[in-house]
Design a protein around this motif. Structure first.
Motif, PDB file in Angstrom:
ATOM      1  N   TYR A  34     -23.934 -26.605  38.135  1.00 24.25           N
ATOM      2  CA  TYR A  34     -22.833 -26.969  37.237  1.00 24.25           C
ATOM      3  C   TYR A  34     -23.061 -28.364  36.643  1.00 24.25           C
ATOM      4  CZ  TYR A  34     -18.191 -28.360  35.684  1.00 24.25           C
ATOM      5  OH  TYR A  34     -17.130 -28.830  34.933  1.00 24.25           O
ATOM      6  N   ASP A  39     -21.526 -24.453  22.936  1.00 21.46           N
ATOM      7  CA  ASP A  39     -21.298 -23.028  23.188  1.00 21.46           C
ATOM      8  C   ASP A  39     -22.055 -22.546  24.421  1.00 21.46           C
ATOM      9  OD1 ASP A  39     -19.590 -22.763  21.046  1.00 21.46           O
ATOM     10  OD2 ASP A  39     -21.122 -21.946  19.702  1.00 21.46           O
ATOM     11  N   ASP A  96     -20.281 -23.855  27.488  1.00 16.80           N
ATOM     12  CA  ASP A  96     -19.057 -23.079  27.692  1.00 16.80           C
ATOM     13  C   ASP A  96     -19.371 -21.711  28.281  1.00 16.80           C
ATOM     14  OD1 ASP A  96     -16.173 -22.638  27.383  1.00 16.80           O
ATOM     15  OD2 ASP A  96     -16.769 -21.207  25.829  1.00 16.80           O
ATOM     16  N   LEU A  97     -20.371 -21.037  27.744  1.00 14.55           N
ATOM     17  CA  LEU A  97     -20.767 -19.728  28.258  1.00 14.55           C
ATOM     18  C   LEU A  97     -21.229 -19.840  29.709  1.00 14.55           C
ATOM     19  CD1 LEU A  97     -21.330 -16.716  27.656  1.00 14.55           C
ATOM     20  CD2 LEU A  97     -23.616 -17.405  26.936  1.00 14.55           C
ATOM     21  N   VAL A 112     -20.558 -22.195  32.049  1.00 20.22           N
ATOM     22  CA  VAL A 112     -19.556 -22.591  33.055  1.00 20.22           C
ATOM     23  C   VAL A 112     -18.484 -21.539  33.247  1.00 20.22           C
ATOM     24  CG1 VAL A 112     -19.968 -25.066  32.812  1.00 20.22           C
ATOM     25  CG2 VAL A 112     -18.165 -23.996  31.465  1.00 20.22           C
ATOM     26  N   ARG A 113     -18.401 -20.581  32.330  1.00 17.94           N
ATOM     27  CA  ARG A 113     -17.479 -19.462  32.527  1.00 17.94           C
ATOM     28  C   ARG A 113     -18.116 -18.365  33.360  1.00 17.94           C
ATOM     29  NH1 ARG A 113     -16.203 -16.814  27.733  1.00 17.94           N
ATOM     30  NH2 ARG A 113     -17.700 -17.981  26.521  1.00 17.94           N
ATOM     31  N   THR A 114     -19.411 -18.504  33.673  1.00 15.30           N
ATOM     32  CA  THR A 114     -20.135 -17.503  34.445  1.00 15.30           C
ATOM     33  C   THR A 114     -19.835 -17.696  35.928  1.00 15.30           C
ATOM     34  OG1 THR A 114     -21.890 -17.512  32.799  1.00 15.30           O
ATOM     35  CG2 THR A 114     -22.427 -16.585  34.955  1.00 15.30           C
ATOM     36  N   TRP A 147     -19.576 -22.705  39.035  1.00 11.01           N
ATOM     37  CA  TRP A 147     -18.629 -23.776  39.321  1.00 11.01           C
ATOM     38  C   TRP A 147     -18.949 -24.449  40.650  1.00 11.01           C
ATOM     39  CZ3 TRP A 147     -15.529 -25.614  35.749  1.00 11.01           C
ATOM     40  CH2 TRP A 147     -15.243 -24.822  34.660  1.00 11.01           C
TER      41      TRP A 147
END
Length: 105
Positions: free
Chosen positions: A77, A92, A95-96, A98-100, A104
């Motif tokens: 992370y 982008d 964002d992609l 850290v949403r995976t 985290w």
């Protein structure tokens, strides 16, 4: 007759895997601004149960090398966030990533 029709409509697992992997690669292309190094990481890994783990390991190794980070206590992370700050990854792509799930801290 019905059995043949059902067999004809049954999805081919290999085709579904291939399509899914193309979707993943396209998402990375869109998010990374066509960064070929990150696309190659995805393309050289087989889509199976350990796909995400393999991608995480390769991504971590690639980011450590590009950022010059040797400390093992720096999480994926944090590497992704540093890569974003250093303009190695686009907003982008960050964002992609850290949403995976699994990224985290």
């Amino acid at each position: 007759m019905l059995q043949r029709e059902l067999s004809a409509k049954k999805p081919n697992i290999d085709e579904l895997k291939s399509h899914f992997k193309r979707m993943i690669v396209q998402s990375v292309v869109d998010a990374s601004g066509k960064n070929t190094a990150f696309m190659q990481v995805l393309e050289r890994n087989e889509l199976n149960d350990s796909f995400c783990v393999a991608i995480d390991r390769e991504l971590e190794r690639e980011l450590r090398q590009r950022l010059g980070v040797d400390e093992k206590n720096v999480s994926l992370y944090k590497l992704i966030m540093q890569a974003g700050d250093a303009n190695i990854l686009s907003p982008d792509a960050v964002d992609l990533a850290v949403r995976t799930p699994g990224v985290w801290p």
